[in-house]
Design a protein around this motif. Structure first.
Motif, PDB file in Angstrom:
ATOM      1  N   GLN A 138       2.610  -4.686   8.322  1.00  0.00           N
ATOM      2  CA  GLN A 138       2.790  -4.478   6.883  1.00  0.00           C
ATOM      3  C   GLN A 138       2.406  -5.728   6.086  1.00  0.00           C
ATOM      4  N   GLU A 139       2.766  -6.891   6.613  1.00  0.00           N
ATOM      5  CA  GLU A 139       2.439  -8.143   5.917  1.00  0.00           C
ATOM      6  C   GLU A 139       0.929  -8.376   5.893  1.00  0.00           C
ATOM      7  N   LEU A 140       0.258  -8.082   7.006  1.00  0.00           N
ATOM      8  CA  LEU A 140      -1.187  -8.237   7.041  1.00  0.00           C
ATOM      9  C   LEU A 140      -1.856  -7.267   6.078  1.00  0.00           C
ATOM     10  N   THR A 141      -1.398  -6.016   6.073  1.00  0.00           N
ATOM     11  CA  THR A 141      -1.963  -5.009   5.174  1.00  0.00           C
ATOM     12  C   THR A 141      -1.797  -5.433   3.716  1.00  0.00           C
ATOM     13  N   ALA A 142      -0.620  -5.952   3.369  1.00  0.00           N
ATOM     14  CA  ALA A 142      -0.364  -6.398   1.999  1.00  0.00           C
ATOM     15  C   ALA A 142      -1.273  -7.573   1.628  1.00  0.00           C
ATOM     16  N   PHE A 143      -1.450  -8.488   2.567  1.00  0.00           N
ATOM     17  CA  PHE A 143      -2.306  -9.655   2.331  1.00  0.00           C
ATOM     18  C   PHE A 143      -3.747  -9.229   2.082  1.00  0.00           C
ATOM     19  N   LEU A 144      -4.283  -8.360   2.927  1.00  0.00           N
ATOM     20  CA  LEU A 144      -5.654  -7.888   2.768  1.00  0.00           C
ATOM     21  C   LEU A 144      -5.802  -7.030   1.515  1.00  0.00           C
ATOM     22  N   SER A 145      -4.819  -6.183   1.254  1.00  0.00           N
ATOM     23  CA  SER A 145      -4.861  -5.295   0.086  1.00  0.00           C
ATOM     24  C   SER A 145      -4.952  -6.077  -1.212  1.00  0.00           C
ATOM     25  N   ALA A 146      -4.226  -7.207  -1.269  1.00  0.00           N
ATOM     26  CA  ALA A 146      -4.225  -8.002  -2.502  1.00  0.00           C
ATOM     27  C   ALA A 146      -5.629  -8.497  -2.830  1.00  0.00           C
ATOM     28  N   ARG A 147      -6.367  -8.926  -1.808  1.00  0.00           N
ATOM     29  CA  ARG A 147      -7.741  -9.399  -2.038  1.00  0.00           C
ATOM     30  C   ARG A 147      -8.637  -8.233  -2.452  1.00  0.00           C
ATOM     31  N   PHE A 148      -8.488  -7.104  -1.791  1.00  0.00           N
ATOM     32  CA  PHE A 148      -9.313  -5.940  -2.139  1.00  0.00           C
ATOM     33  C   PHE A 148      -9.011  -5.484  -3.575  1.00  0.00           C
ATOM     34  N   ALA A 149      -7.735  -5.542  -3.958  1.00  0.00           N
ATOM     35  CA  ALA A 149      -7.353  -5.133  -5.320  1.00  0.00           C
ATOM     36  C   ALA A 149      -7.989  -6.049  -6.357  1.00  0.00           C
ATOM     37  N   LEU A 157     -15.757  -3.903  -6.078  1.00  0.00           N
ATOM     38  CA  LEU A 157     -15.499  -2.761  -5.195  1.00  0.00           C
ATOM     39  C   LEU A 157     -15.100  -1.557  -6.029  1.00  0.00           C
ATOM     40  N   SER A 158     -15.374  -0.378  -5.497  1.00  0.00           N
ATOM     41  CA  SER A 158     -14.945   0.848  -6.166  1.00  0.00           C
ATOM     42  C   SER A 158     -13.438   1.053  -5.964  1.00  0.00           C
ATOM     43  N   GLU A 159     -12.846   1.901  -6.777  1.00  0.00           N
ATOM     44  CA  GLU A 159     -11.403   2.151  -6.663  1.00  0.00           C
ATOM     45  C   GLU A 159     -11.070   2.982  -5.434  1.00  0.00           C
ATOM     46  N   ARG A 160     -12.025   3.720  -4.921  1.00  0.00           N
ATOM     47  CA  ARG A 160     -11.824   4.537  -3.717  1.00  0.00           C
ATOM     48  C   ARG A 160     -12.829   4.159  -2.653  1.00  0.00           C
ATOM     49  N   PRO A 161     -12.382   3.975  -1.419  1.00  0.00           N
ATOM     50  CA  PRO A 161     -11.004   4.047  -0.938  1.00  0.00           C
ATOM     51  C   PRO A 161     -10.107   3.015  -1.617  1.00  0.00           C
ATOM     52  N   THR A 162      -8.824   3.248  -1.600  1.00  0.00           N
ATOM     53  CA  THR A 162      -7.886   2.338  -2.233  1.00  0.00           C
ATOM     54  C   THR A 162      -7.886   0.995  -1.504  1.00  0.00           C
ATOM     55  N   PRO A 163      -7.437  -0.061  -2.154  1.00  0.00           N
ATOM     56  CA  PRO A 163      -7.321  -1.360  -1.479  1.00  0.00           C
ATOM     57  C   PRO A 163      -6.486  -1.275  -0.202  1.00  0.00           C
ATOM     58  N   GLU A 164      -5.422  -0.512  -0.227  1.00  0.00           N
ATOM     59  CA  GLU A 164      -4.582  -0.393   0.964  1.00  0.00           C
ATOM     60  C   GLU A 164      -5.330   0.313   2.093  1.00  0.00           C
ATOM     61  N   ALA A 165      -6.081   1.356   1.752  1.00  0.00           N
ATOM     62  CA  ALA A 165      -6.848   2.073   2.777  1.00  0.00           C
ATOM     63  C   ALA A 165      -7.882   1.155   3.412  1.00  0.00           C
ATOM     64  N   ARG A 166      -8.536   0.336   2.612  1.00  0.00           N
ATOM     65  CA  ARG A 166      -9.502  -0.627   3.155  1.00  0.00           C
ATOM     66  C   ARG A 166      -8.799  -1.631   4.067  1.00  0.00           C
ATOM     67  N   ALA A 167      -7.618  -2.085   3.649  1.00  0.00           N
ATOM     68  CA  ALA A 167      -6.859  -3.059   4.432  1.00  0.00           C
ATOM     69  C   ALA A 167      -6.433  -2.476   5.778  1.00  0.00           C
ATOM     70  N   VAL A 168      -5.969  -1.251   5.753  1.00  0.00           N
ATOM     71  CA  VAL A 168      -5.550  -0.590   6.997  1.00  0.00           C
ATOM     72  C   VAL A 168      -6.740  -0.442   7.937  1.00  0.00           C
ATOM     73  N   LEU A 169      -7.879  -0.026   7.410  1.00  0.00           N
ATOM     74  CA  LEU A 169      -9.074   0.154   8.231  1.00  0.00           C
ATOM     75  C   LEU A 169      -9.519  -1.175   8.833  1.00  0.00           C
ATOM     76  N   LEU A 170      -9.488  -2.235   8.041  1.00  0.00           N
ATOM     77  CA  LEU A 170      -9.890  -3.551   8.548  1.00  0.00           C
ATOM     78  C   LEU A 170      -8.954  -4.019   9.653  1.00  0.00           C
ATOM     79  N   GLY A 171      -7.654  -3.808   9.476  1.00  0.00           N
ATOM     80  CA  GLY A 171      -6.701  -4.168  10.519  1.00  0.00           C
ATOM     81  C   GLY A 171      -6.904  -3.354  11.786  1.00  0.00           C
ATOM     82  N   ASP A 172      -7.222  -2.071  11.614  1.00  0.00           N
ATOM     83  CA  ASP A 172      -7.477  -1.216  12.775  1.00  0.00           C
ATOM     84  C   ASP A 172      -8.722  -1.671  13.536  1.00  0.00           C
ATOM     85  N   PHE A 173      -9.760  -2.048  12.811  1.00  0.00           N
ATOM     86  CA  PHE A 173     -10.969  -2.563  13.464  1.00  0.00           C
ATOM     87  C   PHE A 173     -10.656  -3.845  14.251  1.00  0.00           C
TER      88      PHE A 173
END
Length: 203
Positions: A138-149, A157-173
């Protein structure tokens, strides 16, 4: 192998370097996994006796917990630092995945990731560990999401996918790369489709 830092004085045990011992224990857990790192293996890796290990860190669970924190602050923190330091978002995502892959494929360290490849296997039967890993994710996702936002706000960046969705995908990769490395893939193999992963995150 860690060494005692002082000669034994009469009636007193020699002092120990807890940081050096923790690093050695972290390497043992990373190489063998929680179950494979028996107390015998841990004392062999750290170069101290079982009583000394217990006195310094507590039981095996406490030592593993300390090793996870140590890893998260050292090797595990490198991708996030690279992400934060990059000047543009494409460079940030590329650096995040590249530095992670490099940490997963060092010649002088175990392959894969201590958290993704070892701790995750034990989490299902260890509620406190599962909670710890969930918090880290959760902390990593929040950290990445803040930069994407921020990148969305300035139009990079476009609004979609959401910053959180991008963060989750990056963490999964990142975690998928670690599993590939643990399974025997070389650094070149892990990074072979890096540009595709970067494009997917930035789509």
């Amino acid at each position: 192998m860690p060494k005692q830092t002082e000669k034994r004085a009469r009636g007193r045990p020699a002092s120990i370097d807890k940081t050096e011992i923790l690093e050695a224990a972290t390497q043992a857990f990373w190489r063998l996994g929680y179950d494979g790192a028996s107390l015998g293996e841990l004392t062999k890796a750290t170069g101290v006796s079982r009583p000394t290990l217990y006195a310094a860190f507590g039981d095996k669970d406490a030592l593993f917990d300390a090793a996870l924190d140590h890893y998260a602050k050292t090797t595990g923190a490198a991708p996030a630092h690279a992400f934060a330091e990059a000047t543009d978002i494409r460079a940030a995502v590329t650096a995040f995945l590249t530095v992670s892959a490099e940490g997963n494929t060092k010649i002088d360290a175990p392959s894969g990731c201590l958290i993704a490849c070892c701790a995750a296997l034990t989490a299902e039967t260890t509620p406190l560990l599962k909670t710890k890993l969930q918090k880290q994710t959760q902390e990593l996702t929040a950290f990445l999401s803040a930069r994407f936002a921020r990148e969305v706000a300035r139009g990079a960046l476009s609004e979609r996918p959401t910053p959180e969705a991008r963060a989750v995908l990056l963490g999964d990769f990142m975690r998928a790369q670690a599993v590939r490395a643990r399974s025997g893939a070389s650094r070149a193999e892990v990074l072979s489709e890096l540009s595709t992963r970067v494009e997917a995150v930035l789509a």
